[in-house]
Write an enzyme that holds these catalytic residues in place. Structure first.
Site, mmCIF file in Angstrom:
data_model
loop_
_atom_site.group_PDB
_atom_site.id
_atom_site.type_symbol
_atom_site.label_atom_id
_atom_site.label_comp_id
_atom_site.label_asym_id
_atom_site.label_seq_id
_atom_site.Cartn_x
_atom_site.Cartn_y
_atom_site.Cartn_z
ATOM 1 C CG LEU A 26 -1.888 1.155 1.368
ATOM 2 C CD1 LEU A 26 -2.878 1.143 0.210
ATOM 3 C CD2 LEU A 26 -2.621 1.055 2.697
ATOM 4 C CE1 TYR A 77 7.737 6.987 -1.248
ATOM 5 C CE2 TYR A 77 10.034 6.378 -0.955
ATOM 6 C CZ TYR A 77 8.768 6.071 -1.402
ATOM 7 O OH TYR A 77 8.513 4.854 -1.981
ATOM 8 C CE LYS A 81 6.969 4.101 1.122
ATOM 9 N NZ LYS A 81 5.797 3.259 0.916
ATOM 10 C CG LEU A 104 8.969 -0.001 -7.184
ATOM 11 C CD1 LEU A 104 7.594 0.182 -6.548
ATOM 12 C CD2 LEU A 104 9.456 -1.426 -7.008
#
Length: 170
Positions: A26, A77, A81, A104
């Site tokens: 998610l 960010y 995380k 990614l």
């Protein structure tokens, strides 16, 4: 497949019951959700889903995080995380696997011009340095599944980008 309202996630506790393993990928972007929305999705929703999964009997959680995750990072960010990694570990799963992929490589429905340019560049770089800066999402998915099928190396296992590439070949 069960559709849940993340704003009222506790009302969907039944959807998290009876699973031995949970997979969590998610996330959103700051550009799409704003800073507060990004924190709510990438940290708060993930942590709450982990708690519900553990309460429902989940023993092993596999979490997709990010390369560079660090709760002390000055960058929102990476800080978020890192915070969510700590929160998920604190839930008390028998086993927790955290994957920290680099950029990614994937096709997206929405237009992200800067990301598209970066992916094109990194796609070329990946031919020379395949595990250095990026990873295809399919490789991450295979690594997530493979991590469940093999014995773990401790209660918490953190897989960096090169390990994701290796495990994704399994």
């Amino acid at each position: 497949q069960v559709v849940v309202d993340f704003e009222r996630l506790s009302e969907h506790a039944a959807a998290f019951r009876g699973h031995d393993v949970g997979f969590c990928c998610l996330g959103t972007t700051r550009a799409k959700a704003g800073a507060d929305g990004f924190v709510r999705v990438d940290r708060d929703y993930v942590a709450q889903a982990a708690e519900l999964a553990r309460a429902g009997g989940c023993r092993h959680l596999v979490l997709q995080s990010s390369r560079g995750a660090n709760p002390l990072s000055p960058f929102l960010y990476l800080r978020v995380k890192g915070e969510v990694e700590n929160l998920v570990q604190a839930v008390g799963f028998d086993r927790c696997t955290i994957l920290r992929p680099a950029v990614l490589l994937c096709k997206r429905r929405e237009s992200r011009p800067a990301e598209w340019v970066a992916q094109q560049f990194l796609g070329v770089v990946a031919r020379v340095f395949p595990t250095a800066y990026s990873v295809p999402v399919e490789t991450v998915a295979r690594a997530m599944v493979a991590s469940v099928l093999q014995p773990g190396e401790g209660k918490v296992e953190v897989l960096e980008n090169s390990a994701i590439h290796e495990l994704g070949k399994a």
